[in-house]
Write a protein that holds these residues in place. Structure first.
Motif, mmCIF file in Angstrom:
data_model
loop_
_atom_site.group_PDB
_atom_site.id
_atom_site.type_symbol
_atom_site.label_atom_id
_atom_site.label_comp_id
_atom_site.label_asym_id
_atom_site.label_seq_id
_atom_site.Cartn_x
_atom_site.Cartn_y
_atom_site.Cartn_z
ATOM 1 N N LEU A 1 0.826 -1.203 0.000
ATOM 2 C CA LEU A 1 0.000 0.000 0.000
ATOM 3 C C LEU A 1 0.864 1.258 0.000
ATOM 4 C CD1 LEU A 1 -2.778 1.278 0.052
ATOM 5 C CD2 LEU A 1 -2.801 1.012 2.554
ATOM 6 N N SER B 1 -5.180 7.085 1.483
ATOM 7 C CA SER B 1 -5.788 5.782 1.732
ATOM 8 C C SER B 1 -6.568 5.786 3.040
ATOM 9 C CB SER B 1 -4.710 4.695 1.791
ATOM 10 O OG SER B 1 -3.909 4.880 2.942
ATOM 11 N N LEU C 1 -8.267 -0.317 2.519
ATOM 12 C CA LEU C 1 -8.053 -1.672 2.997
ATOM 13 C C LEU C 1 -9.400 -2.360 3.170
ATOM 14 C CD1 LEU C 1 -6.201 -3.887 4.203
ATOM 15 C CD2 LEU C 1 -6.488 -2.764 6.416
ATOM 16 N N PHE D 1 -6.533 -4.891 -0.970
ATOM 17 C CA PHE D 1 -6.713 -3.463 -1.219
ATOM 18 C C PHE D 1 -7.718 -3.259 -2.333
ATOM 19 C CE2 PHE D 1 -2.098 -3.780 -0.083
ATOM 20 C CZ PHE D 1 -2.258 -3.341 1.216
#
Length: 635
Positions: free
Chosen positions: A342, A378, A397, A409
């Motif tokens: 990520l 994110s 997530l 993800f």
């Protein structure tokens, strides 16, 4: 049509079995090799099946040749060096595409065996599928090496006692395909669509008539092809249709979504490519047109195609271990490897984005509002025990506290016309960069998680100092535009601004070319391809479309029952129309200046003027709607 052959299984791809299978199904009359160039265009040729049967081994080894006119590979397959080979991929899923409008003498539809393939030029693989294949192979090699070089990594995965336990590394992906359907020639009423969307009248509602039939038939057809469909439903966009007869409706205009089960990454990308053809065929057979454009209608929700990305290892004892799942799910969001992937995606997104959003259409969707993921940020969830889904971020997530295999993800920026092969390959390469940074840091999982939450302006061992990368807030409601740009970076507004990232972030491009997954020539070819597409579309499609729109914005009032406001409103409209498209001896219109900039290859100027054009057309549309609403009598 349950007796039709839909899939060629791996064990049937040997000479004798394949020949017998095709001879047993004479309705399969053609073979087509599907290769995908850098513009996400795939080949489709009708080769009589007899050519394959005459020399099965030779066909599977050598495929077919072309002079390059069927694919566009700028700076690679040039006009004086155009020979390109299409070589079958023996590891891919082969399916039979049936033409239900063309029946053979037995009444069965004529079929074409679709074989995913690679493009070979000068003995080198030069296509989107080969880039993803190499990225997946590189990810596997690197992950196994990391378990050897960093034995402490084994502590996070109790099921793995040593690196030698690993038999395979599996990257998985899934896509969520959104699209609009309508009856042909239905006129668009943006105001009605916007009102319906704001009232949430269509979201996940029951489908009717030919839309319901098409949706159900699409799911049935995908089931035949082994997709394991999970859901088909209405999305947020649409208006109610009108009943015209028994189970027949007119004025259909609806947004739908179809999902199917995840698969290994390259197979998942192939499925996404072919699924669009299957769905389009089904809906058109029922009299409905389909568009996979990202933003077919300005002012209402566009169509996304969220990509889910996961990674696991398969052990020699047959057990599968999710690499993103932490050892203690109630205490941590994910593992060091999970954070690394990520983090690599977020830090290097500037050079991933050109593969995600490479068209004018795609960037029309990626604007603040409409839950559009424009910010490089994110979301993990409010706590490890209470997963949440923030739909305003770029990547989120996804996890289930009771299912360690579900951790993955969701990249929310792609659309149905994004190049799934190249964008997933870029994510693989960026993810490896982030994983290595985490392992090299020697930090604990808790320390990595704390660093992931850094504020804008804080130092970090991997992330840029002047950025923030996590937000559990609504990034559109809780931050101003200035705050978003400051914390998460300024998103590109044109294709050119997006492609410039390849020149601006050379260090990030270097990780894409690591181990020759992307080569400099491939990136250069892709850049040339998309720059040409953008330039031609801007000049030959967008400007003419805007001209037609301007010409429809006609004077509607006479001299009766008008107010001074009507006159002022119309003068504003007329002035803006002139500025946009009408030349004079003393001044050139905005459209003319864009054309001249493109002709002179001054792409920066053309990009700046396109932004001005887009803003001006949005303003013009608003002015005209305001003007029209105030009129009592329309002549």
């Amino acid at each position: 049509m349950k007796d039709l052959l839909y899939i060629i299984k791996p064990e049937d791809k040997i000479k004798d079995k394949l020949s017998a299978l095709l001879l047993d199904h004479p309705e399969i009359q053609f073979v087509s090799l599907i290769a995908v160039d850098f513009g996400n265009n795939h080949t489709d040729e009708k080769v009589p099946v007899s050519q394959l049967l005459d020399d099965v081994d030779g066909f599977l080894k050598n495929g077919i040749q072309t002079d390059g006119s069927s694919v566009y590979l700028p700076e690679i397959a040039t006009i004086n060096n155009a020979k390109v080979d299409l070589i079958p991929d023996l590891t891919a899923n082969w399916i039979v595409d049936y033409n239900f409008s063309n029946l053979n003498e037995d009444g069965k539809p004529v079929g074409t065996l679709l074989i995913p393939a690679f493009l070979i030029h000068d003995d080198k693989e030069v296509c989107s599928r080969s880039v993803l294949k190499n990225a997946v192979s590189n990810f596997k090699t690197e992950i196994i090496a990391l378990f050897t070089d960093y034995p402490e990594l084994l502590e996070e995965y109790p099921a793995i006692s040593k690196a030698d336990d690993i038999d395979d590394v599996v990257l998985t992906s899934a896509t969520e395909l959104e699209f609009w359907v309508k009856t042909p020639d239905t006129k668009t009423d943006i105001e009605k669509l916007a009102a319906s969307q704001n009232l949430k009248e269509q979201y996940w509602k029951r489908t009717y008539g030919q839309v319901r039939t098409s949706l159900e038939q699409s799911l049935e057809m995908l089931e035949c092809y082994g997709y394991e469909p999970e859901m088909g439903h209405k999305e947020v966009g649409g208006v109610a249709s009108k009943l015209a007869g028994t189970n027949v409706f007119t004025h259909v205009m609806e947004q739908l979504e179809i999902d199917w089960k995840y698969d290994k990454t390259l197979l998942a990308a192939d499925k996404e490519l072919i699924a669009k053809n299957i769905i389009k065929d089904v809906f058109e057979k029922n009299g409905l047109s389909v568009t996979f454009q990202a933003k077919p209608l300005e002012g209402v929700a566009g169509s996304g195609e969220h990509h889910h990305i996961g990674a696991a290892v398969v052990l020699k004892n047959g057990k599968t271990v999710n690499l993103f799942t932490p050892k203690v799910m109630k205490e941590n969001f994910m593992s060091k490897i999970g954070y690394g992937v990520l983090m690599g995606l977020l830090k290097n997104y500037e050079v991933i984005n050109p593969f995600v959003s490479s068209t004018n259409d795609s960037l029309n969707r990626l604007k603040p509002g409409f839950e559009a993921p424009v910010c490089i940020v994110s979301s993990l969830g409010h706590s490890p025990e209470v997963p949440s889904r923030n739909r305003t971020v770029l990547a989120g997530l996804v996890r289930d506290i009771n299912n360690p295999y579900a951790t993955r993800f969701e990249l929310r920026a792609p659309n149905p016309n994004s190049n799934t092969y190249l964008l997933l390959a870029a994510v693989c390469q960026a993810g490896l960069d982030g994983i290595k940074a985490n392992l090299n840091s020697k930090l604990s999982l808790k320390e990595i998680e704390a660093g992931f939450n850094k504020a804008c302006g804080e130092d970090h061992y991997y992330f840029d100092k002047d950025r923030a990368y996590r937000s559990e807030e609504d990034v559109f409601e809780d931050f101003t535009a200035e705050e978003r740009d400051s914390m998460f970076g300024i998103p590109p507004k044109t294709v050119y601004e997006n492609l410039v990232a390849f020149d601006k972030y050379t260090d990030k491009v270097a990780l894409l070319t690591s181990n020759d997954v992307f080569t400099p020539k491939i990136i250069s070819s892709y850049r040339s391809f998309m720059l040409s597409e953008w330039s031609i579309e801007l000049k030959e499609r967008l400007i003419p479309t805007n001209i037609n729109t301007i010409r429809r914005f006609k004077k509607l009032h006479g001299n009766d029952e008008i107010s001074d406001l009507d006159i002022v409103n119309w003068e504003k409209i007329k002035s803006l129309k002139t500025y946009l498209m009408k030349d004079s001896l003393s001044a050139k219109s905005l459209f003319t200046r864009i054309r001249e900039a493109l002709d002179a290859n001054d792409f920066q100027l053309a990009s700046d003027l396109q932004i001005e054009m887009n803003n001006s057309m949005t303003l013009l549309t608003k002015l005209y709607l305001d003007y029209k609403r105030n009129l009592i009598i329309i002549e």
